[in-house]
Structure formats: structure tokens, C-alpha cells
Design a protein around this motif. Structure first.
Motif, PDB file in Angstrom:
ATOM      1  N   GLU A  92      -8.550   0.023  -9.636  1.00  0.00           N
ATOM      2  CA  GLU A  92      -7.886  -0.040  -8.372  1.00  0.00           C
ATOM      3  C   GLU A  92      -8.047   1.321  -7.885  1.00  0.00           C
ATOM      4  O   GLU A  92      -8.120   1.594  -6.605  1.00  0.00           O
ATOM      5  CB  GLU A  92      -6.248  -0.452  -8.790  1.00  0.00           C
ATOM      6  N   TYR A  93      -8.151   2.520  -8.679  1.00  0.00           N
ATOM      7  CA  TYR A  93      -8.322   3.787  -8.030  1.00  0.00           C
ATOM      8  C   TYR A  93      -9.512   3.772  -7.286  1.00  0.00           C
ATOM      9  O   TYR A  93      -9.905   4.361  -6.213  1.00  0.00           O
ATOM     10  CB  TYR A  93      -7.975   4.694  -9.030  1.00  0.00           C
ATOM     11  N   GLU A  94     -10.700   3.091  -8.042  1.00  0.00           N
ATOM     12  CA  GLU A  94     -11.781   2.979  -7.327  1.00  0.00           C
ATOM     13  C   GLU A  94     -11.785   2.547  -6.060  1.00  0.00           C
ATOM     14  O   GLU A  94     -12.678   2.854  -5.090  1.00  0.00           O
ATOM     15  CB  GLU A  94     -13.116   2.462  -8.233  1.00  0.00           C
ATOM     16  N   GLU A  95     -11.234   1.521  -5.848  1.00  0.00           N
ATOM     17  CA  GLU A  95     -11.048   0.698  -4.619  1.00  0.00           C
ATOM     18  C   GLU A  95     -10.339   1.503  -3.585  1.00  0.00           C
ATOM     19  O   GLU A  95     -10.509   1.910  -2.223  1.00  0.00           O
ATOM     20  CB  GLU A  95     -10.368  -0.643  -4.744  1.00  0.00           C
ATOM     21  N   ALA A  96      -9.179   2.387  -3.856  1.00  0.00           N
ATOM     22  CA  ALA A  96      -8.464   3.280  -3.015  1.00  0.00           C
ATOM     23  C   ALA A  96      -9.500   4.309  -2.612  1.00  0.00           C
ATOM     24  O   ALA A  96      -9.469   4.553  -1.519  1.00  0.00           O
ATOM     25  CB  ALA A  96      -7.274   3.644  -3.824  1.00  0.00           C
ATOM     26  N   PHE A  97      -9.970   4.907  -3.453  1.00  0.00           N
ATOM     27  CA  PHE A  97     -11.040   6.060  -3.278  1.00  0.00           C
ATOM     28  C   PHE A  97     -12.150   5.701  -2.250  1.00  0.00           C
ATOM     29  O   PHE A  97     -12.297   6.371  -1.110  1.00  0.00           O
ATOM     30  CB  PHE A  97     -11.663   6.383  -4.715  1.00  0.00           C
ATOM     31  N   THR A  98     -12.668   4.478  -2.528  1.00  0.00           N
ATOM     32  CA  THR A  98     -13.500   3.904  -1.596  1.00  0.00           C
ATOM     33  C   THR A  98     -12.973   3.757  -0.312  1.00  0.00           C
ATOM     34  O   THR A  98     -13.833   4.180   0.880  1.00  0.00           O
ATOM     35  CB  THR A  98     -14.168   2.224  -2.060  1.00  0.00           C
TER      36      THR A  98
END
Length: 255
Positions: A92-98
Motif C-alpha cells: 500500500e505504501y508503494e502504491e501511495a508513493f507512486t
């Protein structure tokens, strides 16, 4: 229901909170949710200015459907998480960062590659690792890497197996900022040249001089700040303020 997926009603409350200018922490408190949940939700669905509750809800449902459809192909290919990390929280963090990087102007595939590099402990990956982790074609990875390399945001080296390994250096943001400063310097000089061509004191020349003065001042401030703060990029966990490695002040002495 803290811990579960956001409901459509909760997303509408988030939208109302954003419209009222509430901070993420206050919106989260009213929902009895972690602040990080609200931050990720808004970041991946248009940002504070573009968040729409119904669109966000539909997008989430579509993502869930895509994951379920992809699940059989992914079986057995999930990589174990280091340091006891929560795999779902990391995803989820990787999606948000992206999403944050995309909103800042980066192409989505470029943003995904950057996030992959920055969330890897070693700070380096090979092309085949990127293909496997991002589930995309080698051509897509190649284009994204070429873009990042051209911007000075990563470098490549050959490892012991003669494979290209892409590396993100601790100094990369400083170098990128300096490259932007050099571009700004050219823009400042071009504006001043235009002022000379158009004739000192004319409205167009004054406008260009003002632009040059503004950009020059901002550029010099950014360069100074980057030079002063550069060491932060090389700070290790044992040298952070408040760490055990930081020496205690001697008795009877202040700061």
C-alpha cells in the motif's frame, strides 16, 4: 471499523474533510482510522485537490478485482519481506508513493521503478528483478531506466555476473537539485539577454528583468540550502539526533 477497508461513506467523509480544509490527522481522528490510512487513500486517488469519494471507491474496487484475477499467476512468487515488514502495508505504501510521484509529473512506469529502488534496502536492482517485481515487460523497464538515468536519478554498474545493476545513490537528490539549478541559471541569463534586446526600461524588458531577479534569488537560496543540508543524505541510523551514538553533554555544560 479500524483495520478494514474504507467504506464508501468513509470516503465521502474524507472528501468533506478535505473540502473543509481539515488536516489528515483530524479527518483520521473523526473516522477512528490511522492517519496513514487517510494519507494513502488521498495520495492514490487524485491528491487533496482531486480527491473524489465515489471515483476513489470505484477505483479501489477495480484494484481489488485485478488483484484477485492476478492471484493465481502470482502464487508462489511473493518475495519474503525483510525485517519482519508487513507485506500488505509495504504494498500500500508503494502504491501511495507512486501516486505522489505521478502527481509531481513523472510517468507512472518511471515512478514505479523509482519506488522499487527507494524501498529496496540495497538501493540497487537488476533489470530482471524490476521485471519480476513490477510484472511488466523488459521494454517498459528499459524505457523507464533510460529516463531516470538521463535525469541523473540513478546510475548503472556491471555486477560480478556482468548484469546491468541500477543503483540509487544517497547523493542523487543533491545532484538532481544541482542539475536543476544549472538549468535555472541558463534561464536567468536568457531572461537578462531578452531584457537587453528589448531595450532597458521598456515594459517587456522590465518584466524579463523581474523574472531573472526572482529566479536568480530562488536559485541561489536553493543552492545554499542544498549545500548546507547535503550531509543529511548520508546520515546513518546510528548518527541520527537522539540515537545512542550521539554523545551526551558533559555535566554542567549547556549545548
Amino acid at each position: 471499523m479500524p483495520g478494514g477497508r474504507l467504506t464508501q461513506q468513509e470516503r465521502r467523509q474524507i472528501a468533506l474533510g478535505l473540502a473543509d480544509g481539515l488536516a489528515y490527522a483530524e479527518i483520521a481522528r473523526r473516522l477512528d482510522r490511522p492517519t496513514s490510512t487517510v494519507t494513502r487513500e488521498v495520495a492514490r486517488n487524485g491528491g487533496p485537490a482531486g480527491y473524489r469519494a465515489d471515483l476513489a471507491h470505484r477505483a479501489t474496487q477495480q484494484r481489488v478485482r485485478r488483484r484477485r484475477q492476478a492471484a493465481p499467476a502470482d502464487t508462489g512468487r511473493k518475495e519474503p519481506q525483510a525485517h519482519g515488514r508487513d507485506a500488505e502495508a509495504v504494498r500500500e505504501y508503494e502504491e501511495a508513493f507512486t501516486e505522489v510521484l505521478v502527481q509531481s509529473g513523472l510517468p507512472r512506469m518511471v515512478a514505479r521503478v523509482m519506488v522499487c529502488l527507494y524501498t529496496t534496502d540495497s538501493g540497487s536492482v537488476t533489470a530482471s528483478e524490476l521485471v519480476r517485481r513490477l510484472q511488466v515487460s523488459p521494454a517498459s523497464v528499459s524505457k523507464a531506466v533510460a529516463f531516470l538515468e538521463g535525469q541523473g536519478l540513478l546510475r548503472r554498474e556491471r555486477d560480478e555476473r556482468r548484469r546491468d545493476r541500477y543503483i540509487v545513490d544517497d547523493d542523487v537528490w543533491y545532484q538532481s537539485m544541482m542539475a536543476n539549478a544549472r538549468a535555472e541559471a541558463r534561464l536567468v541569463e536568457t531572461a537578462r539577454q531578452g531584457a537587453r534586446v528589448l531595450g532597458p526600461g521598456t515594459p517587456a524588458a522590465v518584466r524579463l528583468e523581474n523574472i531573472a531577479d526572482f529566479l536568480g534569488f530562488v536559485r541561489e537560496s536553493i543552492v545554499r540550502a542544498a549545500e548546507q543540508a547535503r550531509g543529511i543524505l548520508h546520515t546513518g541510523p546510528d548518527t541520527l539526533p537522539g540515537s545512542a551514538a550521539e554523545p551526551e553533554p558533559e555535566p554542567g555544560r549547556q549545548g
